[in-house]
Design a protein around this motif. Structure first.
Motif: not given
Length: 285
Positions: A105, A108-109, A112, A148
């Motif tokens: 997680l 992914s943040v 991104t 994500v």
């Protein structure tokens, strides 16, 4: 759920390996289908298909980086989870899974935000021109916004397989085979709008099945079929540049290193076979 789980602590190794390997490979193939379908339809958009398809190809390095971060967690955490489960330390295994999920997680943040902001510069580095950059940027940013989901699916899938639930990570074969055949047939026909290509695809599948039954090693054959066109095209281009002089392949250190690696790869099976034969003869004496 229990009937779909393989007992990883008992039973012959080979059947267990096959039960886990085949679903895992199929799951990865299914995961790639969306990209194949994208290329089929984008490449046939009238007027902009070629430029748009080039833009999709320019996104491939960013896609590989995203997949690499997912596998960093999946390939690193899943074996540790398997070791903990094998030792009977269920709580430790749960902690590893939880930590891996949290790391995915976080990755992914961060990824991104980074790739969304840096994608114009990165795409320029990867060779985007003023024509292809808008298409590459639109495609990449849409994909990046869903990072994500990509990271969680790719990163957590090895943990499912590790626990013996390999079939959960795949589509049942009775549904998968017709779906794969349909996509292959549609994609093959769409390239040239020629039904002959579909029959050629079926014939190639039959030949591949026969080669498997005759115990041919398939990965080198597949790689040869995929890369032969690119290799031949670049070989011709190189020979045109050098006026047919083969010494151009020995002028640069990188080319020489690659040639040495290729020669070693070709000779290594023969050398290993000879070494094993000599070792067996020594042991027999």
């Amino acid at each position: 759920m229990a009937q779909n789980r393989q007992d990883m602590g008992s039973g012959p190794v080979k059947p267990l390996l096959l039960q886990l390997m085949i679903p895992a490979v199929v799951a990865q193939v299914v995961n790639l289908l969306y990209n194949i379908v994208d290329r089929i339809y984008i490449g046939h958009i009238e007027g902009i298909g070629a430029a748009a398809l080039t833009g999709v190809g320019l996104f491939a390095p960013i896609l590989m980086l995203l997949n690499a971060f997912a596998m960093l967690i999946g390939a690193g955490g899943a074996p540790r989870t398997a070791i903990a489960l094998g030792q009977g330390k269920k709580e430790t295994a749960e902690k590893i899974v939880n930590a891996s999920f949290c790391m995915l997680l976080i990755f992914s943040v961060v990824l991104t935000v980074f790739f969304y902001a840096a994608s114009p510069t990165l795409l320029r580095w990867f060779g985007a021109s003023n024509i292809t950059l808008p298409y590459a940027l639109d495609y990449s940013r849409i994909y990046i916004l869903g990072s994500v989901f990509v990271l969680v699916v790719l990163g957590m899938n090895p943990f499912i397989t590790t626990q013996g639930f390999a079939k959960i990570s795949m589509i049942p074969m009775k549904w998968l085979n017709p779906i794969v055949f349909m996509f292959c047939a549609v994609g093959t026909f769409a390239i040239n709008n020629n039904i002959y290509d579909v029959f050629l695809m079926i014939g190639a599948g039959i030949v591949g099945y026969v080669l498997i039954k005759l115990d041919f090693c398939m990965p080198p054959i597949i790689l040869g079929l995929i890369l032969s066109g690119t290799v031949e095209e670049n070989l011709r281009r190189t020979l045109v540049i050098s006026d047919g002089n083969l010494s151009i392949f020995l002028e640069h250190p990188i080319a020489m290193v690659l040639l040495v690696i290729a020669v070693i790869s070709l000779l290594s099976p023969i050398i290993m076979k000879a070494v094993k034969k000599r070792s067996a003869q020594k042991q027999a004496q």
